[in-house]
Design a protein around this motif. Structure first.
Motif, PDB file in Angstrom:
ATOM      1  N   ILE A 187     -29.291 -18.378  -1.622  1.00  0.00           N
ATOM      2  CA  ILE A 187     -28.887 -18.261  -0.225  1.00  0.00           C
ATOM      3  C   ILE A 187     -27.668 -19.129   0.094  1.00  0.00           C
ATOM      4  O   ILE A 187     -26.944 -18.893   1.056  1.00  0.00           O
ATOM      5  CB  ILE A 187     -30.071 -18.624   0.702  1.00  0.00           C
ATOM      6  N   HIS A 188     -27.424 -20.148  -0.733  1.00  0.00           N
ATOM      7  CA  HIS A 188     -26.260 -21.023  -0.534  1.00  0.00           C
ATOM      8  C   HIS A 188     -25.016 -20.454  -1.208  1.00  0.00           C
ATOM      9  O   HIS A 188     -23.983 -21.129  -1.276  1.00  0.00           O
ATOM     10  CB  HIS A 188     -26.554 -22.421  -1.092  1.00  0.00           C
ATOM     11  N   ASN A 189     -25.143 -19.216  -1.737  1.00  0.00           N
ATOM     12  CA  ASN A 189     -24.051 -18.552  -2.457  1.00  0.00           C
ATOM     13  C   ASN A 189     -23.625 -19.344  -3.694  1.00  0.00           C
ATOM     14  O   ASN A 189     -22.448 -19.419  -4.041  1.00  0.00           O
ATOM     15  CB  ASN A 189     -22.844 -18.308  -1.542  1.00  0.00           C
ATOM     16  N   LYS A 190     -24.618 -19.938  -4.341  1.00  0.00           N
ATOM     17  CA  LYS A 190     -24.405 -20.665  -5.589  1.00  0.00           C
ATOM     18  C   LYS A 190     -25.299 -20.058  -6.667  1.00  0.00           C
ATOM     19  O   LYS A 190     -26.289 -19.388  -6.374  1.00  0.00           O
ATOM     20  CB  LYS A 190     -24.713 -22.156  -5.412  1.00  0.00           C
ATOM     21  N   TYR A 191     -24.934 -20.312  -7.913  1.00  0.00           N
ATOM     22  CA  TYR A 191     -25.630 -19.705  -9.037  1.00  0.00           C
ATOM     23  C   TYR A 191     -26.525 -20.722  -9.754  1.00  0.00           C
ATOM     24  O   TYR A 191     -26.178 -21.900  -9.890  1.00  0.00           O
ATOM     25  CB  TYR A 191     -24.632 -19.132 -10.042  1.00  0.00           C
ATOM     26  N   LEU A 192     -27.673 -20.229 -10.212  1.00  0.00           N
ATOM     27  CA  LEU A 192     -28.545 -21.043 -11.055  1.00  0.00           C
ATOM     28  C   LEU A 192     -27.795 -21.348 -12.345  1.00  0.00           C
ATOM     29  O   LEU A 192     -27.369 -20.436 -13.057  1.00  0.00           O
ATOM     30  CB  LEU A 192     -29.833 -20.276 -11.355  1.00  0.00           C
ATOM     31  N   THR A 193     -27.640 -22.630 -12.657  1.00  0.00           N
ATOM     32  CA  THR A 193     -26.737 -23.036 -13.740  1.00  0.00           C
ATOM     33  C   THR A 193     -27.418 -24.044 -14.671  1.00  0.00           C
ATOM     34  O   THR A 193     -28.048 -24.998 -14.215  1.00  0.00           O
ATOM     35  CB  THR A 193     -25.458 -23.673 -13.155  1.00  0.00           C
ATOM     36  N   ALA A 194     -27.259 -23.813 -15.964  1.00  0.00           N
ATOM     37  CA  ALA A 194     -27.750 -24.753 -16.975  1.00  0.00           C
ATOM     38  C   ALA A 194     -26.742 -25.884 -17.126  1.00  0.00           C
ATOM     39  O   ALA A 194     -25.586 -25.634 -17.477  1.00  0.00           O
ATOM     40  CB  ALA A 194     -27.962 -24.031 -18.305  1.00  0.00           C
ATOM     41  N   ASP A 195     -27.161 -27.110 -16.846  1.00  0.00           N
ATOM     42  CA  ASP A 195     -26.249 -28.240 -16.910  1.00  0.00           C
ATOM     43  C   ASP A 195     -25.844 -28.523 -18.353  1.00  0.00           C
ATOM     44  O   ASP A 195     -26.570 -28.215 -19.308  1.00  0.00           O
ATOM     45  CB  ASP A 195     -26.908 -29.478 -16.299  1.00  0.00           C
ATOM     46  N   GLU A 196     -24.658 -29.130 -18.500  1.00  0.00           N
ATOM     47  CA  GLU A 196     -24.121 -29.392 -19.843  1.00  0.00           C
ATOM     48  C   GLU A 196     -24.907 -30.442 -20.615  1.00  0.00           C
ATOM     49  O   GLU A 196     -24.728 -30.575 -21.829  1.00  0.00           O
ATOM     50  CB  GLU A 196     -22.653 -29.812 -19.733  1.00  0.00           C
ATOM     51  N   ASP A 197     -25.787 -31.189 -19.920  1.00  0.00           N
ATOM     52  CA  ASP A 197     -26.626 -32.134 -20.655  1.00  0.00           C
ATOM     53  C   ASP A 197     -27.737 -31.425 -21.423  1.00  0.00           C
ATOM     54  O   ASP A 197     -28.498 -32.053 -22.162  1.00  0.00           O
ATOM     55  CB  ASP A 197     -27.215 -33.196 -19.721  1.00  0.00           C
ATOM     56  N   GLU A 198     -27.815 -30.091 -21.246  1.00  0.00           N
ATOM     57  CA  GLU A 198     -28.780 -29.225 -21.935  1.00  0.00           C
ATOM     58  C   GLU A 198     -30.227 -29.536 -21.554  1.00  0.00           C
ATOM     59  O   GLU A 198     -31.165 -29.127 -22.244  1.00  0.00           O
ATOM     60  CB  GLU A 198     -28.597 -29.292 -23.458  1.00  0.00           C
ATOM     61  N   GLU A 199     -30.415 -30.239 -20.447  1.00  0.00           N
ATOM     62  CA  GLU A 199     -31.761 -30.552 -19.973  1.00  0.00           C
ATOM     63  C   GLU A 199     -31.941 -30.197 -18.496  1.00  0.00           C
ATOM     64  O   GLU A 199     -32.974 -29.662 -18.104  1.00  0.00           O
ATOM     65  CB  GLU A 199     -32.075 -32.044 -20.179  1.00  0.00           C
ATOM     66  N   SER A 200     -30.927 -30.493 -17.688  1.00  0.00           N
ATOM     67  CA  SER A 200     -31.032 -30.297 -16.244  1.00  0.00           C
ATOM     68  C   SER A 200     -30.657 -28.866 -15.858  1.00  0.00           C
ATOM     69  O   SER A 200     -29.991 -28.147 -16.602  1.00  0.00           O
ATOM     70  CB  SER A 200     -30.112 -31.271 -15.497  1.00  0.00           C
ATOM     71  N   VAL A 201     -31.099 -28.477 -14.658  1.00  0.00           N
ATOM     72  CA  VAL A 201     -30.735 -27.200 -14.058  1.00  0.00           C
ATOM     73  C   VAL A 201     -30.194 -27.502 -12.670  1.00  0.00           C
ATOM     74  O   VAL A 201     -30.773 -28.294 -11.923  1.00  0.00           O
ATOM     75  CB  VAL A 201     -31.944 -26.249 -13.974  1.00  0.00           C
ATOM     76  N   THR A 202     -29.081 -26.880 -12.318  1.00  0.00           N
ATOM     77  CA  THR A 202     -28.442 -27.181 -11.048  1.00  0.00           C
ATOM     78  C   THR A 202     -27.939 -25.898 -10.408  1.00  0.00           C
ATOM     79  O   THR A 202     -28.245 -24.785 -10.857  1.00  0.00           O
ATOM     80  CB  THR A 202     -27.285 -28.182 -11.270  1.00  0.00           C
ATOM     81  N   ASN A 211     -22.623 -20.952 -18.355  1.00  0.00           N
ATOM     82  CA  ASN A 211     -23.818 -21.712 -17.990  1.00  0.00           C
ATOM     83  C   ASN A 211     -24.623 -21.038 -16.892  1.00  0.00           C
ATOM     84  O   ASN A 211     -25.780 -21.383 -16.658  1.00  0.00           O
ATOM     85  CB  ASN A 211     -23.426 -23.122 -17.536  1.00  0.00           C
ATOM     86  N   ALA A 212     -23.993 -20.081 -16.183  1.00  0.00           N
ATOM     87  CA  ALA A 212     -24.696 -19.358 -15.120  1.00  0.00           C
ATOM     88  C   ALA A 212     -25.350 -18.084 -15.634  1.00  0.00           C
ATOM     89  O   ALA A 212     -25.943 -17.335 -14.866  1.00  0.00           O
ATOM     90  CB  ALA A 212     -23.728 -19.031 -13.988  1.00  0.00           C
ATOM     91  N   LYS A 213     -25.231 -17.826 -16.921  1.00  0.00           N
ATOM     92  CA  LYS A 213     -25.788 -16.613 -17.519  1.00  0.00           C
ATOM     93  C   LYS A 213     -27.127 -16.932 -18.185  1.00  0.00           C
ATOM     94  O   LYS A 213     -27.235 -17.877 -18.963  1.00  0.00           O
ATOM     95  CB  LYS A 213     -24.800 -16.057 -18.544  1.00  0.00           C
ATOM     96  N   TRP A 214     -28.142 -16.130 -17.881  1.00  0.00           N
ATOM     97  CA  TRP A 214     -29.499 -16.346 -18.405  1.00  0.00           C
ATOM     98  C   TRP A 214     -29.971 -15.085 -19.118  1.00  0.00           C
ATOM     99  O   TRP A 214     -29.947 -13.996 -18.546  1.00  0.00           O
ATOM    100  CB  TRP A 214     -30.456 -16.712 -17.279  1.00  0.00           C
ATOM    101  N   ASP A 219     -27.827 -10.528 -10.347  1.00  0.00           N
ATOM    102  CA  ASP A 219     -26.634  -9.832 -10.832  1.00  0.00           C
ATOM    103  C   ASP A 219     -26.810  -9.559 -12.320  1.00  0.00           C
ATOM    104  O   ASP A 219     -26.838 -10.493 -13.123  1.00  0.00           O
ATOM    105  CB  ASP A 219     -25.370 -10.678 -10.615  1.00  0.00           C
ATOM    106  N   VAL A 220     -26.982  -8.290 -12.672  1.00  0.00           N
ATOM    107  CA  VAL A 220     -27.141  -7.930 -14.086  1.00  0.00           C
ATOM    108  C   VAL A 220     -25.773  -7.948 -14.752  1.00  0.00           C
ATOM    109  O   VAL A 220     -24.857  -7.252 -14.324  1.00  0.00           O
ATOM    110  CB  VAL A 220     -27.791  -6.543 -14.231  1.00  0.00           C
ATOM    111  N   VAL A 221     -25.621  -8.760 -15.788  1.00  0.00           N
ATOM    112  CA  VAL A 221     -24.328  -8.887 -16.464  1.00  0.00           C
ATOM    113  C   VAL A 221     -24.340  -8.292 -17.873  1.00  0.00           C
ATOM    114  O   VAL A 221     -23.294  -8.124 -18.491  1.00  0.00           O
ATOM    115  CB  VAL A 221     -23.881 -10.366 -16.530  1.00  0.00           C
ATOM    116  N   GLU A 222     -25.524  -7.977 -18.363  1.00  0.00           N
ATOM    117  CA  GLU A 222     -25.623  -7.346 -19.680  1.00  0.00           C
ATOM    118  C   GLU A 222     -26.903  -6.529 -19.694  1.00  0.00           C
ATOM    119  O   GLU A 222     -27.930  -6.974 -19.201  1.00  0.00           O
ATOM    120  CB  GLU A 222     -25.649  -8.411 -20.790  1.00  0.00           C
ATOM    121  N   ILE A 223     -26.829  -5.315 -20.216  1.00  0.00           N
ATOM    122  CA  ILE A 223     -27.982  -4.432 -20.177  1.00  0.00           C
ATOM    123  C   ILE A 223     -28.533  -4.184 -21.570  1.00  0.00           C
ATOM    124  O   ILE A 223     -27.840  -4.343 -22.576  1.00  0.00           O
ATOM    125  CB  ILE A 223     -27.638  -3.082 -19.515  1.00  0.00           C
ATOM    126  N   VAL A 224     -29.807  -3.786 -21.611  1.00  0.00           N
ATOM    127  CA  VAL A 224     -30.451  -3.391 -22.858  1.00  0.00           C
ATOM    128  C   VAL A 224     -30.269  -1.896 -23.018  1.00  0.00           C
ATOM    129  O   VAL A 224     -30.550  -1.127 -22.102  1.00  0.00           O
ATOM    130  CB  VAL A 224     -31.954  -3.724 -22.833  1.00  0.00           C
TER     131      VAL A 224
END
Length: 300
Positions: free
Chosen positions: A15-30, A39-42, A142-147
């Motif tokens: 809702i804040h127009n931000k993306y779920l992102t994997a932080d570069e520390d490879e542990e946090s999520v922001t 990092n925004a791709k899951w 947002d689908v960025v890659e399909i099966v």
């Protein structure tokens, strides 16, 4: 699960127009506004009626038991590689209109927090009780890659493309999936190389159309490998329907990128003659920018 249908990888926008992102520390999520970042791709893994989401670091989105702040109800969401893929990495998608809520197996929801630090840009799992935070658990997918499903016919060589014939325009479209980085038949084979009528295609007639899939903002990652279909004919409406079927997305606009200014322009009327290979972008008709670049529709 409908919004994740045929999804191999997604981006989740809140809702804040931000993306779920994997932080570069490879542990946090922001949360971050850069949706084009890797990092925004899951990557999506399906297990019955639930999903698992894997970050670009090959770690799973995890609902931990660690409190985000002492005395507060929200708990941390992290990236982990558990020894056993237990319920902490399982998320149940719950459709709410055009958005989705992701619920843990214990009833909490993935929440994008707003407000002042340390809450700002943090991601927790919780059950929101205040009215002001109710929308923080809703996500746009947002689908960025399909099966692409594999045909039961395997190890069949790709059909060769042949010169354009005017008779192709009246034929049904035939689909064969290609990789843009290889001339070989790499993603999917059509059912025994047949068209929609069930009759055999004649040596792989038509053209190859490579495509990217844009999100609702009209953005896409040009570095991503393109998917491709083999298409007979030159009618844009038929091509649009075929791409909707392949992508599992309804109401799309097929666009081409201008070599002059890099802008996207919808295709209209007919495809270029001579069965030339094309590179297009599939854009949801609900895209924020669709009205802008619709003004300059391209017709051949």
């Amino acid at each position: 699960m409908e919004l994740f249908k045929n999804a191999k990888a997604v981006r989740l926008r809140n809702i804040h127009n931000k993306y779920l992102t994997a932080d570069e520390d490879e542990e946090s999520v922001t949360q971050d506004r850069d949706g084009s970042s890797k990092n925004a791709k899951w990557t999506v893994e399906f297990v019955d009626n639930i999903i698992r989401l894997k970050s670009c670091y090959n770690k799973y989105l995890t609902a931990s038991n660690q409190p985000f702040l002492l005395g507060m109800t929200g708990r941390k969401v992290t990236q982990t590689v558990p020894k056993k893929l237990d319920s902490s990495v399982q998320w149940e998608p719950i459709l709410e209109g055009k958005q989705v809520k992701l619920r843990t197996r214990y009833g909490q929801f993935l929440r994008a927090n707003g407000g002042l630090p340390p809450w700002r840009n943090s991601v927790t799992h919780d059950i929101p009780h205040r009215t002001a935070t109710q929308e923080w658990i809703f996500w746009h997918v947002d689908v960025v890659e399909i099966v692409v499903a594999h045909s039961p016919v395997a190890n069949k060589p790709p059909p060769a493309l042949v010169p354009y014939s005017d008779s192709f325009a009246s034929d049904s479209s035939s689909v064969s999936e290609y990789s843009s980085k290889s001339p070989s038949f790499s993603r999917q084979e059509s059912n025994d190389s047949t068209g929609t009528s069930g009759s055999p295609t004649r040596g792989g007639e038509g053209r190859v159309i490579y495509f990217h899939i844009a999100n609702e903002n009209g953005d896409y990652d040009e570095g991503e490998e393109e998917l491709g279909i083999q298409f007979k004919g030159n009618d844009v409406t038929e091509l649009t329907k075929r791409l909707e079927e392949v992508c599992g997305i309804e109401n799309v606009v097929v666009c081409t990128k201008s070599p002059l200014n890099g802008n996207l322009y919808p295709l209209r009327l007919q495809l270029p003659p001579n069965n030339s290979t094309m590179h297009v972008v599939v854009v949801p008709s609900s895209s924020d920018g669709i009205n802008e670049f619709s003004k300059g529709a391209m017709a051949f």
